[in-house]
Design a protein around this motif. Structure first.
Motif, PDB file in Angstrom:
ATOM      1  N   THR A  47       5.656  -2.985   0.013  1.00 56.16           N
ATOM      2  CA  THR A  47       6.093  -2.820  -1.378  1.00 56.16           C
ATOM      3  C   THR A  47       5.084  -3.433  -2.351  1.00 56.16           C
ATOM      4  N   TYR A  48       5.318  -3.126  -3.637  1.00 54.04           N
ATOM      5  CA  TYR A  48       4.392  -3.504  -4.705  1.00 54.04           C
ATOM      6  C   TYR A  48       5.215  -4.077  -5.851  1.00 54.04           C
ATOM      7  N   SER A  49       4.732  -5.132  -6.468  1.00 55.61           N
ATOM      8  CA  SER A  49       5.490  -5.721  -7.572  1.00 55.61           C
ATOM      9  C   SER A  49       5.288  -4.895  -8.839  1.00 55.61           C
ATOM     10  N   ALA A  50       6.401  -4.576  -9.527  1.00 58.01           N
ATOM     11  CA  ALA A  50       6.289  -3.740 -10.734  1.00 58.01           C
ATOM     12  C   ALA A  50       5.483  -4.432 -11.830  1.00 58.01           C
ATOM     13  N   SER A  51       5.353  -5.744 -11.775  1.00 56.50           N
ATOM     14  CA  SER A  51       4.559  -6.435 -12.799  1.00 56.50           C
ATOM     15  C   SER A  51       3.088  -6.028 -12.676  1.00 56.50           C
ATOM     16  N   GLY A  52       2.727  -5.489 -11.511  1.00 54.57           N
ATOM     17  CA  GLY A  52       1.369  -4.979 -11.330  1.00 54.57           C
ATOM     18  C   GLY A  52       0.362  -6.070 -11.056  1.00 54.57           C
ATOM     19  N   ARG A  53       0.633  -7.266 -11.561  1.00 59.91           N
ATOM     20  CA  ARG A  53      -0.382  -8.314 -11.414  1.00 59.91           C
ATOM     21  C   ARG A  53      -0.074  -9.219 -10.228  1.00 59.91           C
ATOM     22  N   ALA A  54       1.238  -9.501 -10.053  1.00 61.37           N
ATOM     23  CA  ALA A  54       1.611 -10.541  -9.091  1.00 61.37           C
ATOM     24  C   ALA A  54       1.097 -10.285  -7.683  1.00 61.37           C
ATOM     25  N   ASN A  55       1.274  -9.048  -7.179  1.00 60.55           N
ATOM     26  CA  ASN A  55       0.921  -8.903  -5.764  1.00 60.55           C
ATOM     27  C   ASN A  55       0.104  -7.660  -5.450  1.00 60.55           C
ATOM     28  N   ALA A  76       0.841   2.147   1.306  1.00 62.70           N
ATOM     29  CA  ALA A  76       0.844   1.166   0.216  1.00 62.70           C
ATOM     30  C   ALA A  76       1.710   1.707  -0.918  1.00 62.70           C
ATOM     31  N   HIS A  77       2.734   0.935  -1.338  1.00 63.67           N
ATOM     32  CA  HIS A  77       3.512   1.338  -2.519  1.00 63.67           C
ATOM     33  C   HIS A  77       2.672   1.038  -3.767  1.00 63.67           C
ATOM     34  N   LEU A  78       2.934   1.806  -4.828  1.00 63.61           N
ATOM     35  CA  LEU A  78       2.303   1.521  -6.127  1.00 63.61           C
ATOM     36  C   LEU A  78       3.282   1.862  -7.241  1.00 63.61           C
ATOM     37  N   THR A  79       3.564   0.907  -8.109  1.00 65.21           N
ATOM     38  CA  THR A  79       4.380   1.201  -9.303  1.00 65.21           C
ATOM     39  C   THR A  79       3.430   1.289 -10.494  1.00 65.21           C
ATOM     40  N   CYS A  80       3.673   2.294 -11.383  1.00 67.97           N
ATOM     41  CA  CYS A  80       2.703   2.554 -12.453  1.00 67.97           C
ATOM     42  C   CYS A  80       3.176   2.108 -13.832  1.00 67.97           C
ATOM     43  N   ILE A  81       4.407   1.624 -13.934  1.00 62.27           N
ATOM     44  CA  ILE A  81       4.980   1.355 -15.256  1.00 62.27           C
ATOM     45  C   ILE A  81       4.111   0.414 -16.093  1.00 62.27           C
ATOM     46  N   ASN A  82       3.451  -0.526 -15.447  1.00 69.80           N
ATOM     47  CA  ASN A  82       2.638  -1.499 -16.182  1.00 69.80           C
ATOM     48  C   ASN A  82       1.142  -1.332 -15.926  1.00 69.80           C
ATOM     49  N   HIS A  83       0.731  -0.104 -15.575  1.00 66.58           N
ATOM     50  CA  HIS A  83      -0.692   0.137 -15.300  1.00 66.58           C
ATOM     51  C   HIS A  83      -1.269   1.203 -16.223  1.00 66.58           C
ATOM     52  N   THR A  84      -2.555   1.074 -16.507  1.00 65.83           N
ATOM     53  CA  THR A  84      -3.273   2.140 -17.211  1.00 65.83           C
ATOM     54  C   THR A  84      -3.849   3.095 -16.155  1.00 65.83           C
ATOM     55  N   LEU A 106       5.433   5.338  -7.340  1.00 69.85           N
ATOM     56  CA  LEU A 106       6.684   4.974  -8.024  1.00 69.85           C
ATOM     57  C   LEU A 106       6.441   4.675  -9.492  1.00 69.85           C
ATOM     58  N   LEU A 107       7.491   4.873 -10.284  1.00 68.95           N
ATOM     59  CA  LEU A 107       7.425   4.402 -11.665  1.00 68.95           C
ATOM     60  C   LEU A 107       7.604   2.879 -11.679  1.00 68.95           C
ATOM     61  N   GLY A 108       8.648   2.391 -10.980  1.00 70.88           N
ATOM     62  CA  GLY A 108       8.978   0.957 -11.040  1.00 70.88           C
ATOM     63  C   GLY A 108       9.939   0.702 -12.183  1.00 70.88           C
ATOM     64  N   ASP A 109      10.499  -0.495 -12.206  1.00 70.46           N
ATOM     65  CA  ASP A 109      11.456  -0.863 -13.263  1.00 70.46           C
ATOM     66  C   ASP A 109      10.770  -1.760 -14.281  1.00 70.46           C
ATOM     67  N   HIS A 122       6.722   8.869 -16.072  1.00 70.05           N
ATOM     68  CA  HIS A 122       7.594   9.072 -14.907  1.00 70.05           C
ATOM     69  C   HIS A 122       6.719   9.026 -13.655  1.00 70.05           C
ATOM     70  N   ALA A 123       7.375   8.829 -12.518  1.00 70.30           N
ATOM     71  CA  ALA A 123       6.603   8.810 -11.271  1.00 70.30           C
ATOM     72  C   ALA A 123       5.864  10.138 -11.073  1.00 70.30           C
ATOM     73  N   SER A 124       6.436  11.231 -11.572  1.00 73.92           N
ATOM     74  CA  SER A 124       5.770  12.542 -11.402  1.00 73.92           C
ATOM     75  C   SER A 124       4.380  12.546 -12.055  1.00 73.92           C
ATOM     76  N   ASP A 125       4.216  11.792 -13.153  1.00 72.79           N
ATOM     77  CA  ASP A 125       2.884  11.715 -13.801  1.00 72.79           C
ATOM     78  C   ASP A 125       1.891  11.021 -12.856  1.00 72.79           C
ATOM     79  N   LEU A 126       2.397   9.994 -12.165  1.00 68.91           N
ATOM     80  CA  LEU A 126       1.521   9.276 -11.222  1.00 68.91           C
ATOM     81  C   LEU A 126       1.158  10.180 -10.035  1.00 68.91           C
ATOM     82  N   VAL A 127       2.161  10.928  -9.553  1.00 69.44           N
ATOM     83  CA  VAL A 127       1.909  11.831  -8.416  1.00 69.44           C
ATOM     84  C   VAL A 127       0.797  12.828  -8.792  1.00 69.44           C
ATOM     85  N   SER A 128       0.898  13.459 -10.002  1.00 74.18           N
ATOM     86  CA  SER A 128      -0.144  14.425 -10.419  1.00 74.18           C
ATOM     87  C   SER A 128      -1.501  13.737 -10.500  1.00 74.18           C
TER      88      SER A 128
END
Ligand code: FAD
Length: 292
Positions: A47-55, A76-84, A106-109, A122-128
């Motif tokens: 898993t991946y922390s949604a904060s993007g920085r922590a882990n 490897a999981h990846l959440t994009c909510i806090n990433h460019t 993933l989008l992440g919370d 949305h996660a779909s944007d990350l998938v594309s």
């Protein structure tokens, strides 16, 4: 190996782990991983922390170790909510350098105190984005009872179809305790035209605190049978653990009998629990190896 290819040959059995907390050395996970690896899962996801920085680095380091030192497939999981987009591009490069072929997009919370970036809505944007920038095998999440933020299951499935059409190769479900939700969901997504493999996420609940945390986070329904079990054994930790394991095994047997594509075990970093489940269902999983 790309995880989507595994389903052509067999019923898939995989594990999920999370990196140790920031104040704990990363090495603490390796003993657990060695025990998990010995059960020869088809892959282990991290898993991946949604904060993007922590882990970020921990997810990458652990997924790399699984793949390159234990020679087990990793995701490897990846959440994009806090990433460019630039940050994600860099990360995809790091995955490639580490020989990792699979990503759970993933989008992440939202994280309290961090304003979400606007690059991915949305996660779909990350998938594309991943599909345009790499040749990674892309996994994504789905929710048999509907995502908690979606107005209803039908709307959530419409969004899921957009996500799958963006390039998802393999789905993993949110945990649930009542298999009938999954069978209903499977019928609905098939009717919508979603035909990628769907692996079922199962979490053995082994103590009351875990049950309460998981239920408040995921908003899943608790069948009466599950609630009665939790109440009956609440004051006896060993009995509750054994009852929770038996419940998960019963769920898995029913799912396998109903022809699921695979079982993804949320191990909560507990290799003993994974071992007990593995022992109980291994023969049944292998009996799905007739697929060609
Ligand atoms: P999305 O697919 O973007 O969906 C989120 C919501 O947006 C849904 O309600 C959906 O219906 C809606 N939506 C989607 N597309 C549209 C659209 N085009 N228009 C309008 N609405 C739309 N979290 C972590 O922080 N780290 C992890 O490692 C992690 N791993 C997970 C693994 C699995 C298997 C699962 C099931 C969940 C995991 N999560 C993880 C939790 C996940 O990040 C949250 O559930 C999050 O709220 C949603 O992420 P998603 O990728 O499913 O989002």
């Amino acid at each position: 190996m790309k995880t989507a290819d595994l389903f052509k040959e067999k019923t898939v059995f995989s594990f999920e782990i999370f990196p140790p907390r920031k104040d704990t050395p990363i090495e603490s996970i390796y003993t657990t991983l060695e025990a998990l690896r010995d059960m020869t899962p088809d892959f282990i996801s991290v898993t991946y922390s949604a904060s993007g920085r922590a882990n970020k680095d921990a997810t990458l380091a652990i997924a790399s170790r699984i793949k390159n030192e234990y020679h087990t497939e990793s995701v490897a999981h990846l959440t994009c909510i806090n990433h460019t987009k630039d940050e994600v591009r860099d990360l995809l490069g790091e995955l490639k350098e580490n020989n990792i072929e699979n990503i759970l997009a993933l989008l992440g919370d939202p994280v309290p105190g961090i304003t979400p970036r606007e690059d991915f809505k949305h996660a779909s944007d990350l998938v594309s984005f991943i599909k345009q920038s790499s040749d990674l095998n892309v996994l994504a999440a789905c929710y048999p009872e509907g995502h908690p933020a979606a107005p209803d299951l039908e709307t959530d499935i419409r969004h899921l179809k957009t996500k799958v059409d963006a390039g998802v190769d393999h789905l993993i479900t949110q945990l649930f305790f009542d298999n009938s939700y999954f069978y209903n969901f499977r019928d609905k997504i098939t009717a919508t035209g979603i035909h990628v493999p769907v692996e079922v996420g199962i979490m053995p609940v082994i103590n009351k605190a875990q049950a309460e945390r998981v239920i408040s986070m995921c908003g899943v329904q608790l069948p009466k049978k599950f609630r009665v079990m939790m109440d009956r054994f609440a004051d006896n930790p060993e009995a509750l653990r054994d009852a929770g394991l038996a419940y998960a095994v019963e769920q898995i047997i029913d799912l396998l009998a109903n022809g699921v594509d695979g079982i993804h075990l949320y191990t909560m970093n507990n290799s003993l629990v994974a071992h007990r489940i593995d022992e109980a269902v291994r023969t049944l999983i292998k009996s799905g190896s007739w697929k060609s």
